[in-house]
Design a protein around this motif. Structure first.
Motif, PDB file in Angstrom:
ATOM      1  N   GLN A   1      55.119  12.552  -7.135  1.00 57.88           N
ATOM      2  CA  GLN A   1      53.895  12.169  -8.168  1.00 57.88           C
ATOM      3  C   GLN A   1      53.402  13.427  -8.569  1.00 57.88           C
ATOM      4  OE1 GLN A   1      53.144   8.917  -8.256  1.00 57.88           O
ATOM      5  NE2 GLN A   1      51.205   9.076  -9.603  1.00 57.88           N
ATOM      6  N   VAL A   2      53.018  13.582  -9.943  1.00 56.99           N
ATOM      7  CA  VAL A   2      52.397  14.800 -10.563  1.00 56.99           C
ATOM      8  C   VAL A   2      50.920  14.369 -10.886  1.00 56.99           C
ATOM      9  CG1 VAL A   2      52.483  16.306 -12.373  1.00 56.99           C
ATOM     10  CG2 VAL A   2      54.616  15.451 -11.410  1.00 56.99           C
ATOM     11  N   PRO A   3      50.015  15.227 -10.624  1.00 51.22           N
ATOM     12  CA  PRO A   3      50.284  16.689 -10.156  1.00 51.22           C
ATOM     13  C   PRO A   3      49.951  16.712  -8.555  1.00 51.22           C
ATOM     14  CG  PRO A   3      47.731  16.081 -10.794  1.00 51.22           C
ATOM     15  CD  PRO A   3      48.352  14.975 -11.241  1.00 51.22           C
ATOM     16  N   ALA A   4      49.910  15.322  -7.856  1.00 56.26           N
ATOM     17  CA  ALA A   4      49.807  15.335  -6.339  1.00 56.26           C
ATOM     18  C   ALA A   4      50.647  14.309  -5.819  1.00 56.26           C
ATOM     19  CB  ALA A   4      48.344  15.663  -5.828  1.00 56.26           C
ATOM     20  N   PRO A   5      50.999  14.570  -4.526  1.00 55.99           N
ATOM     21  CA  PRO A   5      51.568  13.365  -4.021  1.00 55.99           C
ATOM     22  C   PRO A   5      50.642  12.174  -3.585  1.00 55.99           C
ATOM     23  CG  PRO A   5      51.468  15.109  -2.285  1.00 55.99           C
ATOM     24  CD  PRO A   5      51.056  15.547  -3.730  1.00 55.99           C
ATOM     25  N   ALA A   6      51.653  10.896  -3.783  1.00 58.35           N
ATOM     26  CA  ALA A   6      50.548   9.715  -3.461  1.00 58.35           C
ATOM     27  C   ALA A   6      51.048   9.089  -1.940  1.00 58.35           C
ATOM     28  CB  ALA A   6      51.184   8.621  -4.442  1.00 58.35           C
ATOM     29  N   TYR A   7      49.761   8.857  -1.336  1.00 60.18           N
ATOM     30  CA  TYR A   7      50.037   8.314  -0.074  1.00 60.18           C
ATOM     31  C   TYR A   7      49.640   6.725  -0.092  1.00 60.18           C
ATOM     32  CZ  TYR A   7      49.744  13.129   0.972  1.00 60.18           C
ATOM     33  OH  TYR A   7      50.101  14.499   1.170  1.00 60.18           O
ATOM     34  N   LEU A   8      50.122   6.054   0.665  1.00 62.47           N
ATOM     35  CA  LEU A   8      49.782   4.595   0.881  1.00 62.47           C
ATOM     36  C   LEU A   8      48.922   4.412   2.293  1.00 62.47           C
ATOM     37  CD1 LEU A   8      52.845   2.157   0.193  1.00 62.47           C
ATOM     38  CD2 LEU A   8      50.606   2.248  -1.121  1.00 62.47           C
ATOM     39  N   VAL A   9      47.830   3.953   2.227  1.00 63.04           N
ATOM     40  CA  VAL A   9      46.788   3.900   3.247  1.00 63.04           C
ATOM     41  C   VAL A   9      46.454   2.254   3.670  1.00 63.04           C
ATOM     42  CG1 VAL A   9      44.685   4.454   4.395  1.00 63.04           C
ATOM     43  CG2 VAL A   9      45.951   6.093   2.814  1.00 63.04           C
ATOM     44  N   ASP A  10      46.778   2.003   4.618  1.00 61.54           N
ATOM     45  CA  ASP A  10      46.472   0.513   5.380  1.00 61.54           C
ATOM     46  C   ASP A  10      45.034   0.513   5.975  1.00 61.54           C
ATOM     47  OD1 ASP A  10      48.384  -1.159   4.087  1.00 61.54           O
ATOM     48  OD2 ASP A  10      50.072  -0.142   5.542  1.00 61.54           O
ATOM     49  N   THR A  11      44.130  -0.220   5.561  1.00 63.79           N
ATOM     50  CA  THR A  11      43.015  -0.162   6.520  1.00 63.79           C
ATOM     51  C   THR A  11      42.550  -1.484   7.036  1.00 63.79           C
ATOM     52  OG1 THR A  11      41.598  -0.689   4.432  1.00 63.79           O
ATOM     53  CG2 THR A  11      41.966   1.629   4.951  1.00 63.79           C
TER      54      THR A  11
ATOM     55  N   VAL B   1      41.644   3.095   9.637  1.00 64.41           N
ATOM     56  CA  VAL B   1      42.920   3.255   9.292  1.00 64.41           C
ATOM     57  C   VAL B   1      44.016   2.824  10.085  1.00 64.41           C
ATOM     58  CG1 VAL B   1      44.690   4.856   8.180  1.00 64.41           C
ATOM     59  CG2 VAL B   1      42.229   4.907   7.110  1.00 64.41           C
ATOM     60  N   ILE B   2      45.008   1.971   9.640  1.00 66.53           N
ATOM     61  CA  ILE B   2      45.892   1.458  10.299  1.00 66.53           C
ATOM     62  C   ILE B   2      47.170   2.304  10.055  1.00 66.53           C
ATOM     63  CG2 ILE B   2      47.205  -0.518  11.004  1.00 66.53           C
ATOM     64  CD1 ILE B   2      45.106  -2.055   9.490  1.00 66.53           C
ATOM     65  N   ALA B   3      47.398   2.768   9.014  1.00 67.98           N
ATOM     66  CA  ALA B   3      48.704   3.378   8.789  1.00 67.98           C
ATOM     67  C   ALA B   3      48.619   4.274   7.648  1.00 67.98           C
ATOM     68  CB  ALA B   3      49.856   2.350   8.477  1.00 67.98           C
ATOM     69  N   VAL B   4      49.384   5.474   7.437  1.00 69.12           N
ATOM     70  CA  VAL B   4      49.303   6.317   6.399  1.00 69.12           C
ATOM     71  C   VAL B   4      50.916   6.650   6.236  1.00 69.12           C
ATOM     72  CG1 VAL B   4      48.872   8.436   5.150  1.00 69.12           C
ATOM     73  CG2 VAL B   4      47.307   7.262   7.014  1.00 69.12           C
ATOM     74  N   GLN B   5      51.549   6.449   4.837  1.00 73.30           N
ATOM     75  CA  GLN B   5      52.679   6.825   4.551  1.00 73.30           C
ATOM     76  C   GLN B   5      52.812   7.461   3.085  1.00 73.30           C
ATOM     77  OE1 GLN B   5      55.361   3.504   3.825  1.00 73.30           O
ATOM     78  NE2 GLN B   5      53.519   2.072   4.313  1.00 73.30           N
ATOM     79  N   LEU B   6      53.749   8.359   3.161  1.00 74.31           N
ATOM     80  CA  LEU B   6      53.726   9.074   1.712  1.00 74.31           C
ATOM     81  C   LEU B   6      54.653   8.139   0.748  1.00 74.31           C
ATOM     82  CD1 LEU B   6      53.203  11.801   0.450  1.00 74.31           C
ATOM     83  CD2 LEU B   6      55.866  12.616   1.110  1.00 74.31           C
ATOM     84  N   ASP B   7      53.993   7.729  -0.428  1.00 69.97           N
ATOM     85  CA  ASP B   7      54.619   6.665  -1.308  1.00 69.97           C
ATOM     86  C   ASP B   7      55.315   7.340  -2.136  1.00 69.97           C
ATOM     87  OD1 ASP B   7      54.779   4.322  -2.466  1.00 69.97           O
ATOM     88  OD2 ASP B   7      53.190   4.848  -3.760  1.00 69.97           O
TER      89      ASP B   7
END
Lengths: 319, 233
Positions: free
Chosen positions: A263-273, A253-259
Motif C-alpha cells: 500500500q502506498v504511501p504506507a502499509p495497511a493493517y487489519l485490526v480486530d477489536t 485489540v484482538i488481532a493485528v495482521q498486515l493487510d
C-alpha cells in the motif's frame, strides 16, 4: 470457525445426507451461536436447502447429528421442531386461507394457548406490518406480502432459531431492501440461518458466512464483527514491527495482521477489536506513539474474494 | 389431540369450501335416488340391497376424487413442508385427513338414510339388513378412503392419485374373479382380498367378524403406509 457449544443454538456434527447414490451433504460440521445471523452461501445444488431441511426435521440425516437448542432433530424431533421457525424457499402457504386465519392455524399447531395465541398472532402481524391484510386471502397477496406472512408464522411461538431459505427470491428491489432490514432487525434477539446463492444478499444480512460447494463446507468466516466487534483497516507510516506491537498492545485489540504491505504511501493493517467503539482508542494509540496515521476505515470481509479463494476453480470444473 | 382437531377443522373447511364436494354429493344423491325409485317401483319390495350395491360402486368412483387432493395437493404446493416442520406428529396429519374425508362420506350415507326412512314410513322393512348394509357401506368407504389417502401420499399429481386409487379400488372389488383361475392356495388368498366378497354379506343382512376384520385391516394398513410415506424423507 467459532464453535462454542456452550452458547451454540445450532450444532451440526459430521452431517451427511445421501439421496440414493448422490451425496448431497458431505460431513458438514458447524455451530451457530445465540443471536448470530449465519449465512449459508453456495451455488444451486450445493446442499444449502438440504442442511436447512435437516435442521427443521423435514429430512433425516443419513449420518451425523444435528441439534437445535440442545435437542437432537432425530431423537427428539417434536421438541427440536418446536424451537425452529422455518420459512421454506418460495414461502409455500395455504392460498385459500386468510392471513389471520392462517396465522391462527399455525399458532395452534405450535401449541399456543388460546389467550397467548391471539396476542402472538397480533404481535407477529404488527411486526410484519400485516394488520391491514388480516382478512385478505393469501392467494391474493403480492409475493412480498406472502413472504411476510411466511415469516410471521415462523415467529409464532417465539422460537430461538429462525431458518430462512432464499428469503429474497422473486422479490422486487424495494421488497428485497425491506426483507434485508427485517432480517437484520430480527437478528440479535434470535439466531438466524439464512441461505442464498447470491453473494451480495448474504453479505448484507449475515454476521458470518459458511460457504458450501457440492455438499462440502469449504469454510466459515465472519463477515462483520459479531455483536459489537469491530474490524478496521489502518494505513500507518512507521516501522512495521513497531506498528504491529503498538497496535497489539492497545486494550481491546484482538488481532493485528498486515493487510497489504505494498500500500502506498504506507502499509495497511487489519485490526480486530472487541468493540466497534474502540476505533478512537486505536487511532489515539497510533498517533500518540508517533506514527503517521494516513487513513483509517471500518471494513467488512471481501466476500467475493473469499468465495473465489475457497471455491477456487471447483465451480468451473464441476460444470 | 389438539393438533388433530386443528388439522381436522382445516381439512373439513378445505373439503366443504370446494365445489367438488357439492358436485360429488349432488351426483351421488341423484344416482342413488334414481336407483332407489327404480327398484321400489319395479320390485315393490321394502329393501335396499340394490341401493347398497349401487352406492358401493359409486364409492369406488367417487371416493378417489375426494381423497386425491389430501396429500398430493400439499406436496404439489409445498405446504407439506410447512406441516411436517411444525411440531406435529405424522399420525395426527394422517388421521385428520382420513377423518375429514370420512366426514363427506358420512354425509352421503346420512342422506342415503332418507331412503330407509321412506321405506319405514310407507312399508314395514326388515331393519336388520338395512343396518348391516349401512355398516358395510361405512367400512367399505373407510377402506377406500384409506387407500386413496395412501396413494395420494405417493404423488404430487391429484389426477394420478385419483386414477390410481380408482384402479386399486376397482381391482380389489373384482379380484375374486381371477381367483377361480388360480391354483390352491392362491385362489383362496386372492378371493379373500375381494372387496365385493366381504361387502356382500353386509348388504344381504349378515355381519361376520371376519368381514369387519378385513376392512379394519385394510384401513389400518393403508393409514400406517401413509404415515410411513410421510415419515420416510
Amino acid at each position: 470457525m467459532r464453535t462454542s457449544p456452550m452458547t451454540a443454538v445450532v450444532v451440526a456434527d459430521q452431517l451427511t445426507k445421501w439421496y440414493g447414490p448422490r451425496l448431497a451433504v458431505d460431513h458438514v460440521s458447524f455451530a451457530v451461536e445465540a443471536g448470530e445471523i449465519m449465512g449459508l452461501l453456495g451455488p444451486n445444488g450445493s446442499g444449502k436447502t438440504t442442511i436447512l431441511r435437516i435442521f427443521t426435521g423435514y429430512l433425516r440425516p443419513s449420518s451425523g447429528t444435528a441439534r437445535v437448542a440442545d435437542h437432537d432433530v432425530v431423537d427428539d424431533p417434536l421438541a427440536a421442531r418446536g424451537r425452529v421457525g422455518y420459512v421454506p424457499e418460495d414461502a409455500p402457504l395455504y392460498l385459500g386461507m386468510g392471513v389471520r386465519e392462517f396465522l391462527m392455524f399455525m399458532g395452534r399447531l405450535k401449541a399456543l394457548t388460546s389467550t397467548g395465541l391471539t396476542a402472538a398472532v397480533d404481535a407477529a402481524m404488527e411486526r410484519l406490518r400485516l394488520e391491514s391484510m388480516r382478512t385478505i386471502q393469501i392467494g391474493r397477496l403480492s409475493r412480498g406480502y406472502r413472504q411476510r406472512v411466511a415469516i410471521a408464522q415462523a415467529l409464532l411461538g417465539d422460537p430461538p432459531l429462525l431458518i430462512l431459505d432464499e428469503p429474497t427470491n422473486g422479490l422486487d428491489p424495494r421488497q428485497i431492501i425491506d426483507m434485508r432490514d427485517l432480517i437484520r432487525s430480527l437478528g440479535g434477539e434470535r439466531t438466524i440461518i439464512v441461505t442464498s446463492h447470491i453473494l451480495g444478499e448474504i453479505e448484507r444480512v449475515a454476521d458470518r458466512v459458511a460457504i458450501l460447494l457440492a455438499g462440502r463446507l469449504l469454510g466459515a468466516h465472519a463477515i462483520r464483527a459479531s455483536g459489537e466487534r469491530g474490524r478496521f483497516r489502518l494505513c500507518v507510516r512507521g516501522d512495521e514491527a513497531r506498528v504491529r506491537r503498538c497496535l497489539s498492545e492497545v486494550p481491546g485489540v484482538i488481532a493485528v495482521q498486515l493487510d497489504d504491505p505494498r500500500q502506498v504511501p504506507a502499509p495497511a493493517y487489519l485490526v480486530d477489536t472487541e468493540h466497534v467503539a474502540q476505533a478512537e482508542v486505536v487511532a489515539h494509540a497510533v498517533v500518540a506513539s508517533g506514527f503517521g496515521l494516513l487513513r483509517m476505515e471500518s471494513v467488512s470481509v471481501d466476500l467475493e474474494a473469499l468465495f473465489l479463494q475457497l471455491t477456487g476453480g471447483q465451480i468451473e470444473a464441476g460444470r | 389431540m389438539s393438533n388433530f382437531v386443528t388439522l381436522l377443522l382445516k381439512e373439513e373447511k378445505a373439503i366443504f369450501s370446494s365445489p367438488i364436494a357439492f358436485a360429488i354429493v349432488g351426483v351421488y344423491l341423484l344416482l342413488i335416488g334414481y336407483t332407489f325409485t327404480l327398484m321400489l317401483f319395479l320390485n315393490r319390495t321394502a329393501e335396499l340391497v340394490r341401493v347398497f350395491f349401487q352406492a358401493a360402486v359409486l364409492f369406488l368412483l367417487i371416493i378417489p376424487v375426494v381423497t386425491m387432493r389430501l396429500l398430493a395437493e400439499e406436496r404439489r404446493s409445498g405446504t407439506l413442508e410447512i406441516l411436517l416442520t411444525a411440531p406435529v406428529r405424522e399420525l395426527e396429519i394422517v388421521l385428520a385427513k382420513f377423518s375429514a374425508s370420512l366426514t363427506l362420506v358420512g354425509l352421503m350415507l346420512a342422506l342415503t338414510a332418507s331412503d330407509a326412512l321412506v321405506l319405514g314410513i310407507y312399508a314395514d322393512p326388515d331393519w336388520g339388513p338395512i343396518y348391516s348394509g349401512f355398516l358395510g357401506l361405512l367400512l367399505l368407504a373407510a377402506a377406500l378412503a384409506a387407500i386413496g389417502l395412501a396413494v395420494s401420499g405417493l404423488t404430487s399429481n391429484q389426477i394420478v392419485a385419483a386414477v390410481v386409487s380408482m384402479g386399486v379400488g376397482i381391482l380389489l372389488w373384482m379380484i375374486d374373479s381371477i381367483g377361480y383361475l388360480l391354483p390352491d392356495p392362491f385362489d383362496t388368498i386372492v378371493t379373500n382380498l375381494s372387496l365385493v366378497g366381504h361387502f356382500t354379506p353386509f348388504a344381504t343382512g349378515a355381519v361376520f367378524l371376519s368381514d369387519v376384520g378385513f376392512f379394519l385391516v385394510v384401513i389400518l394398513a393403508c393409514l400406517l403406509f401413509s404415515m410411513r410415506t410421510l415419515a420416510r424423507r
